[in-house]
Design an enzyme around this catalytic site. Structure first.
Site, mmCIF file in Angstrom:
data_model
loop_
_atom_site.group_PDB
_atom_site.id
_atom_site.type_symbol
_atom_site.label_atom_id
_atom_site.label_comp_id
_atom_site.label_asym_id
_atom_site.label_seq_id
_atom_site.Cartn_x
_atom_site.Cartn_y
_atom_site.Cartn_z
ATOM 1 N N HIS A 122 27.700 32.437 46.533
ATOM 2 C CA HIS A 122 29.064 32.216 45.996
ATOM 3 C C HIS A 122 29.405 33.094 44.882
ATOM 4 O O HIS A 122 28.412 33.318 43.733
ATOM 5 C CB HIS A 122 29.417 30.681 45.807
ATOM 6 N N PRO A 144 43.454 35.619 48.485
ATOM 7 C CA PRO A 144 44.475 36.015 47.495
ATOM 8 C C PRO A 144 43.650 36.807 46.500
ATOM 9 O O PRO A 144 44.117 37.936 45.892
ATOM 10 C CB PRO A 144 44.670 34.744 46.704
ATOM 11 N N VAL A 145 42.190 36.800 46.159
ATOM 12 C CA VAL A 145 41.503 37.334 45.363
ATOM 13 C C VAL A 145 40.221 37.598 45.941
ATOM 14 O O VAL A 145 39.249 36.502 46.149
ATOM 15 C CB VAL A 145 41.485 36.745 43.978
ATOM 16 N N ASN A 146 39.388 38.607 45.557
ATOM 17 C CA ASN A 146 38.239 38.925 46.025
ATOM 18 C C ASN A 146 37.412 40.367 45.102
ATOM 19 O O ASN A 146 38.162 41.011 44.591
ATOM 20 C CB ASN A 146 37.847 39.372 47.469
ATOM 21 N N THR A 147 36.200 39.836 44.927
ATOM 22 C CA THR A 147 35.247 40.947 43.966
ATOM 23 C C THR A 147 34.397 41.510 44.892
ATOM 24 O O THR A 147 33.753 40.802 45.426
ATOM 25 C CB THR A 147 34.853 40.442 42.938
ATOM 26 N N HIS A 182 31.193 40.279 49.280
ATOM 27 C CA HIS A 182 30.990 40.988 47.742
ATOM 28 C C HIS A 182 30.323 42.119 47.778
ATOM 29 O O HIS A 182 30.394 42.519 46.662
ATOM 30 C CB HIS A 182 30.664 39.602 47.100
#
Length: 152
Positions: free
Chosen positions: A147, A70-73, A40
């Protein structure tokens, strides 16, 4: 004679484990805090990401190994600023735990979403830059991010 065979087999086992253990990959020894940083944190990137930013970063940071995440920031702020969120407003995490904290100010982030037609091993992502509040889970003493929970 039986003791001699046992010693030889034990020696072979130790030798094989010596070869296997180093190949177990970084992820198996990576702490939750280090995993958070890898997945992140990207404080060095410019304020606007290129359209291919997510494709490059997701691959570089190991999030397309075995499957496409599928998704990450990614957060484009100094690590110290993100760690400071651990002492800001406490909120309930998506999983119901009470160790999440919401940033008091908006942060520059890039959201990466897997394109609908994309399939492993050719993981392709859309790249969206924004300024938003983030919610992270923190653990330890001192508290550190472990997290990425949400973007609001």
């Amino acid at each position: 004679m039986g003791l001699e065979k046992s010693f030889i087999l034990f020696s072979l086992l130790v030798l094989v484990l010596g070869w296997v253990q180093p190949s177990l990959g970084v992820e198996s020894r990576e702490s939750s805090a280090d995993k958070f940083k890898r997945q992140h944190m990207d404080p060095e990137s410019p304020s606007k990401s290129s359209p291919t930013y997510c494709n490059q970063m997701m691959k570089r940071q190991g999030m397309t190994k075995g499957s496409c995440k599928p998704v990450n920031t990614f957060v484009h702020e100094p690590l110290e600023d993100v760690q400071a969120i651990c002492s800001q407003g406490q909120v309930t995490c998506k999983n119901g735990r009470n160790n999440c904290h919401k940033s008091s100010s908006t942060l520059h982030i890039t959201e990466c979403r897997l394109k609908g037609s994309s399939k492993y091993p050719n993981c392709e992502y859309t790249t969206t830059d924004s300024q938003k509040h983030i919610i992270i889970a923190c653990e330890g003493n001192p508290l550190v991010p472990v997290h990425y929970d949400d973007t609001v």
